[in-house]
Motif scaffolding. Sequence first.
Motif, PDB file in Angstrom:
ATOM      1  N   ALA A 168       0.824  -1.208   0.000  1.00 14.29           N
ATOM      2  CA  ALA A 168       0.000   0.000   0.000  1.00 14.29           C
ATOM      3  C   ALA A 168       0.862   1.263   0.000  1.00 14.29           C
ATOM      4  CB  ALA A 168      -0.924  -0.002   1.219  1.00 14.29           C
ATOM      5  N   PHE A 169       2.021   1.221   0.652  1.00 13.97           N
ATOM      6  CA  PHE A 169       2.913   2.378   0.708  1.00 13.97           C
ATOM      7  C   PHE A 169       3.928   2.386  -0.435  1.00 13.97           C
ATOM      8  CE2 PHE A 169       1.572   2.354   5.233  1.00 13.97           C
ATOM      9  CZ  PHE A 169       1.182   3.681   5.346  1.00 13.97           C
ATOM     10  N   GLY A 170       3.838   1.434  -1.363  1.00 12.63           N
ATOM     11  CA  GLY A 170       4.725   1.407  -2.527  1.00 12.63           C
ATOM     12  C   GLY A 170       6.169   1.074  -2.209  1.00 12.63           C
ATOM     13  N   ASN A 171       6.390   0.194  -1.227  1.00 12.00           N
ATOM     14  CA  ASN A 171       7.747  -0.122  -0.791  1.00 12.00           C
ATOM     15  C   ASN A 171       8.324  -1.390  -1.419  1.00 12.00           C
ATOM     16  OD1 ASN A 171       7.543   2.066   0.950  1.00 12.00           O
ATOM     17  ND2 ASN A 171       6.950   0.827   2.701  1.00 12.00           N
ATOM     18  N   ILE A 172       7.598  -2.045  -2.333  1.00  8.54           N
ATOM     19  CA  ILE A 172       8.012  -3.353  -2.842  1.00  8.54           C
ATOM     20  C   ILE A 172       8.544  -3.255  -4.274  1.00  8.54           C
ATOM     21  CG2 ILE A 172       7.247  -5.693  -3.401  1.00  8.54           C
ATOM     22  CD1 ILE A 172       5.133  -5.412  -1.216  1.00  8.54           C
ATOM     23  N   SER A 173       9.731  -3.834  -4.505  1.00 10.78           N
ATOM     24  CA  SER A 173      10.292  -3.972  -5.846  1.00 10.78           C
ATOM     25  C   SER A 173       9.840  -5.313  -6.407  1.00 10.78           C
ATOM     26  CB  SER A 173      11.832  -3.928  -5.783  1.00 10.78           C
ATOM     27  OG  SER A 173      12.402  -4.449  -6.974  1.00 10.78           O
ATOM     28  N   LYS A 174       9.094  -5.301  -7.510  1.00 10.41           N
ATOM     29  CA  LYS A 174       8.569  -6.544  -8.080  1.00 10.41           C
ATOM     30  C   LYS A 174       9.689  -7.501  -8.489  1.00 10.41           C
ATOM     31  CE  LYS A 174       4.254  -4.543  -9.798  1.00 10.41           C
ATOM     32  NZ  LYS A 174       3.405  -4.274 -10.991  1.00 10.41           N
ATOM     33  N   GLU A 175      10.761  -6.961  -9.052  1.00  3.68           N
ATOM     34  CA  GLU A 175      11.865  -7.803  -9.492  1.00  3.68           C
ATOM     35  C   GLU A 175      12.558  -8.458  -8.308  1.00  3.68           C
ATOM     36  OE1 GLU A 175      14.699  -9.671 -11.932  1.00  3.68           O
ATOM     37  OE2 GLU A 175      12.723  -8.813 -12.338  1.00  3.68           O
ATOM     38  N   LEU A 176      12.823  -7.703  -7.271  1.00  7.95           N
ATOM     39  CA  LEU A 176      13.478  -8.243  -6.085  1.00  7.95           C
ATOM     40  C   LEU A 176      12.587  -9.279  -5.409  1.00  7.95           C
ATOM     41  CD1 LEU A 176      16.076  -7.954  -4.440  1.00  7.95           C
ATOM     42  CD2 LEU A 176      14.951  -6.160  -3.103  1.00  7.95           C
ATOM     43  N   PHE A 177      11.310  -8.985  -5.330  1.00  5.08           N
ATOM     44  CA  PHE A 177      10.346  -9.922  -4.752  1.00  5.08           C
ATOM     45  C   PHE A 177      10.365 -11.243  -5.514  1.00  5.08           C
ATOM     46  CE2 PHE A 177       6.156 -11.882  -4.831  1.00  5.08           C
ATOM     47  CZ  PHE A 177       5.810 -11.930  -3.494  1.00  5.08           C
ATOM     48  N   ARG A 178      10.325 -11.177  -6.825  1.00  3.22           N
ATOM     49  CA  ARG A 178      10.281 -12.386  -7.656  1.00  3.22           C
ATOM     50  C   ARG A 178      11.545 -13.216  -7.504  1.00  3.22           C
ATOM     51  NH1 ARG A 178      12.181 -13.959 -12.407  1.00  3.22           N
ATOM     52  NH2 ARG A 178      13.207 -11.946 -12.780  1.00  3.22           N
ATOM     53  N   ARG A 179      12.705 -12.567  -7.428  1.00  2.00           N
ATOM     54  CA  ARG A 179      13.976 -13.281  -7.356  1.00  2.00           C
ATOM     55  C   ARG A 179      14.187 -13.975  -5.999  1.00  2.00           C
ATOM     56  NH1 ARG A 179      17.937 -11.106 -10.723  1.00  2.00           N
ATOM     57  NH2 ARG A 179      19.320 -12.695  -9.838  1.00  2.00           N
ATOM     58  N   LEU A 180      13.612 -13.414  -4.940  1.00  2.00           N
ATOM     59  CA  LEU A 180      13.798 -13.966  -3.603  1.00  2.00           C
ATOM     60  C   LEU A 180      12.761 -15.024  -3.235  1.00  2.00           C
ATOM     61  CD1 LEU A 180      14.504 -10.673  -1.580  1.00  2.00           C
ATOM     62  CD2 LEU A 180      16.193 -12.369  -2.279  1.00  2.00           C
ATOM     63  N   LEU A 181      11.618 -15.020  -3.921  1.00  2.00           N
ATOM     64  CA  LEU A 181      10.465 -15.805  -3.497  1.00  2.00           C
ATOM     65  C   LEU A 181      10.704 -17.320  -3.457  1.00  2.00           C
ATOM     66  CD1 LEU A 181       7.504 -15.893  -2.675  1.00  2.00           C
ATOM     67  CD2 LEU A 181       6.905 -15.889  -5.112  1.00  2.00           C
ATOM     68  N   ILE A 182      11.020 -17.934  -4.598  1.00  2.00           N
ATOM     69  CA  ILE A 182      11.124 -19.395  -4.671  1.00  2.00           C
ATOM     70  C   ILE A 182      12.252 -19.947  -3.803  1.00  2.00           C
ATOM     71  CG2 ILE A 182      11.436 -21.388  -6.186  1.00  2.00           C
ATOM     72  CD1 ILE A 182       8.752 -19.924  -6.440  1.00  2.00           C
ATOM     73  N   PRO A 183      13.484 -19.414  -3.899  1.00  2.00           N
ATOM     74  CA  PRO A 183      14.533 -19.940  -3.019  1.00  2.00           C
ATOM     75  C   PRO A 183      14.221 -19.716  -1.541  1.00  2.00           C
ATOM     76  CG  PRO A 183      15.305 -17.979  -4.181  1.00  2.00           C
ATOM     77  CD  PRO A 183      14.030 -18.394  -4.832  1.00  2.00           C
ATOM     78  N   GLY A 184      13.507 -18.644  -1.220  1.00  2.00           N
ATOM     79  CA  GLY A 184      13.113 -18.411   0.163  1.00  2.00           C
ATOM     80  C   GLY A 184      12.161 -19.480   0.672  1.00  2.00           C
ATOM     81  N   ILE A 185      11.209 -19.867  -0.152  1.00  2.00           N
ATOM     82  CA  ILE A 185      10.252 -20.914   0.217  1.00  2.00           C
ATOM     83  C   ILE A 185      10.958 -22.255   0.407  1.00  2.00           C
ATOM     84  CG2 ILE A 185       8.320 -22.299  -0.656  1.00  2.00           C
ATOM     85  CD1 ILE A 185       7.259 -19.741  -1.984  1.00  2.00           C
ATOM     86  N   VAL A 186      11.841 -22.587  -0.519  1.00  2.00           N
ATOM     87  CA  VAL A 186      12.562 -23.874  -0.459  1.00  2.00           C
ATOM     88  C   VAL A 186      13.460 -23.934   0.775  1.00  2.00           C
ATOM     89  CG1 VAL A 186      14.280 -25.325  -1.605  1.00  2.00           C
ATOM     90  CG2 VAL A 186      12.491 -24.205  -2.958  1.00  2.00           C
ATOM     91  N   GLY A 187      14.241 -22.887   1.017  1.00  2.00           N
ATOM     92  CA  GLY A 187      15.151 -22.868   2.164  1.00  2.00           C
ATOM     93  C   GLY A 187      14.416 -22.983   3.489  1.00  2.00           C
ATOM     94  N   ALA A 188      13.254 -22.343   3.604  1.00  2.00           N
ATOM     95  CA  ALA A 188      12.471 -22.404   4.840  1.00  2.00           C
ATOM     96  C   ALA A 188      11.958 -23.806   5.108  1.00  2.00           C
ATOM     97  CB  ALA A 188      11.306 -21.419   4.766  1.00  2.00           C
ATOM     98  N   ALA A 189      11.485 -24.478   4.056  1.00  2.00           N
ATOM     99  CA  ALA A 189      10.971 -25.843   4.208  1.00  2.00           C
ATOM    100  C   ALA A 189      12.078 -26.798   4.642  1.00  2.00           C
ATOM    101  CB  ALA A 189      10.349 -26.317   2.899  1.00  2.00           C
ATOM    102  N   VAL A 190      13.241 -26.676   4.027  1.00  2.00           N
ATOM    103  CA  VAL A 190      14.374 -27.540   4.379  1.00  2.00           C
ATOM    104  C   VAL A 190      14.828 -27.259   5.813  1.00  2.00           C
ATOM    105  CG1 VAL A 190      16.776 -28.130   3.858  1.00  2.00           C
ATOM    106  CG2 VAL A 190      15.151 -27.764   1.996  1.00  2.00           C
ATOM    107  N   GLY A 191      14.922 -25.986   6.191  1.00  2.00           N
ATOM    108  CA  GLY A 191      15.354 -25.616   7.539  1.00  2.00           C
ATOM    109  C   GLY A 191      14.397 -26.126   8.608  1.00  2.00           C
ATOM    110  N   ALA A 192      13.097 -26.006   8.355  1.00  2.00           N
ATOM    111  CA  ALA A 192      12.100 -26.493   9.322  1.00  2.00           C
ATOM    112  C   ALA A 192      12.179 -28.004   9.471  1.00  2.00           C
ATOM    113  CB  ALA A 192      10.703 -26.073   8.874  1.00  2.00           C
ATOM    114  N   TYR A 193      12.407 -28.699   8.364  1.00  2.00           N
ATOM    115  CA  TYR A 193      12.528 -30.163   8.415  1.00  2.00           C
ATOM    116  C   TYR A 193      13.757 -30.584   9.216  1.00  2.00           C
ATOM    117  CZ  TYR A 193      13.111 -34.990   6.899  1.00  2.00           C
ATOM    118  OH  TYR A 193      13.281 -36.350   6.886  1.00  2.00           O
ATOM    119  N   VAL A 194      14.859 -29.866   9.019  1.00  2.00           N
ATOM    120  CA  VAL A 194      16.091 -30.170   9.750  1.00  2.00           C
ATOM    121  C   VAL A 194      15.905 -29.931  11.245  1.00  2.00           C
ATOM    122  CG1 VAL A 194      18.478 -29.423  10.149  1.00  2.00           C
ATOM    123  CG2 VAL A 194      17.651 -29.748   7.816  1.00  2.00           C
ATOM    124  N   LEU A 195      15.292 -28.807  11.616  1.00  2.00           N
ATOM    125  CA  LEU A 195      15.120 -28.477  13.028  1.00  2.00           C
ATOM    126  C   LEU A 195      14.201 -29.468  13.726  1.00  2.00           C
ATOM    127  CD1 LEU A 195      15.762 -26.556  15.347  1.00  2.00           C
ATOM    128  CD2 LEU A 195      13.786 -25.184  14.670  1.00  2.00           C
TER     129      LEU A 195
END
Length: 251
Positions: free
Chosen positions: A65-92
């Motif tokens: 709403a405040f226009g603080n998001i870069s679409k390109e940066l969001f797209r590049r971080l999204l998938i690896p962020g999801i994968v890393g979180a799932a692996v980390g939670a499984y390990v813990l």
Amino acid sequence: MSEEFIIYVVAGFIAQIIDGALGMAYGVTASSVLVSMGVPPAVVSSTVHAAECFTTGASALSHHAFGNISKELFRRLLIPGIVGAAVGAYVLSSVDGDAIKPYISAYLLIMGVVIIVKAFKVFPPRDVTTKLTPLALIGSFLDAVGGGGWGPIVATNLISRGNSFRFAVGSVNAVEFFVTLSASITFFLSIGLGHWQVIAGLGLGGLLAAPLGAFLTKKLPHRPMMVVVGVLVVMLSLRTLLKALGYWHWF
């Protein structure tokens, strides 16, 4: 309403103000409260991530709403962020996360010093486009394992490399919703979820604070905020490191 529930609400509010404005430290702040109350590490991480599903969702909408998001940066971080979180939670779920906390804290301590130094240097702003996949993978993995760290690792790295403070914080906060959702689903499938009073308290406090945090990101000056980010990361990391090494009771 119990006294403990009020503490959880206040902790969630403060943690989200910090996270929304600076792009980091919700998990670290909330986890510190829970650990001090004797909650086991795996339960701490699963509980904090469950609460963050609500707070990060509200924060992402506020930053949009405040226009603080870069679409390109969001797209590049999204998938690896999801994968890393799932692996980390499984390990813990099967490994003691406390064993690697000193190493995480040492890294964050170094990053905090780097960003403080860079705050006093003049460098041209630029859009960071390289090494985003490994950054998101590592950041989300350590976030899930340590109960926090996505913001300090990813946002701090982007800002210290010259990325716009506003768009780094907004984009990292937006992706964080999907990171926490991924970790929460994995925790639920592996160890289940309990402590609903904690989740509700942290979530309520965070929801109330999310719009204010996003507003502060847009309004606060860049360079002083970099110093605040660096000092915050150094203090939290140093505390966690000393506690993990058994020296915290000296202070």
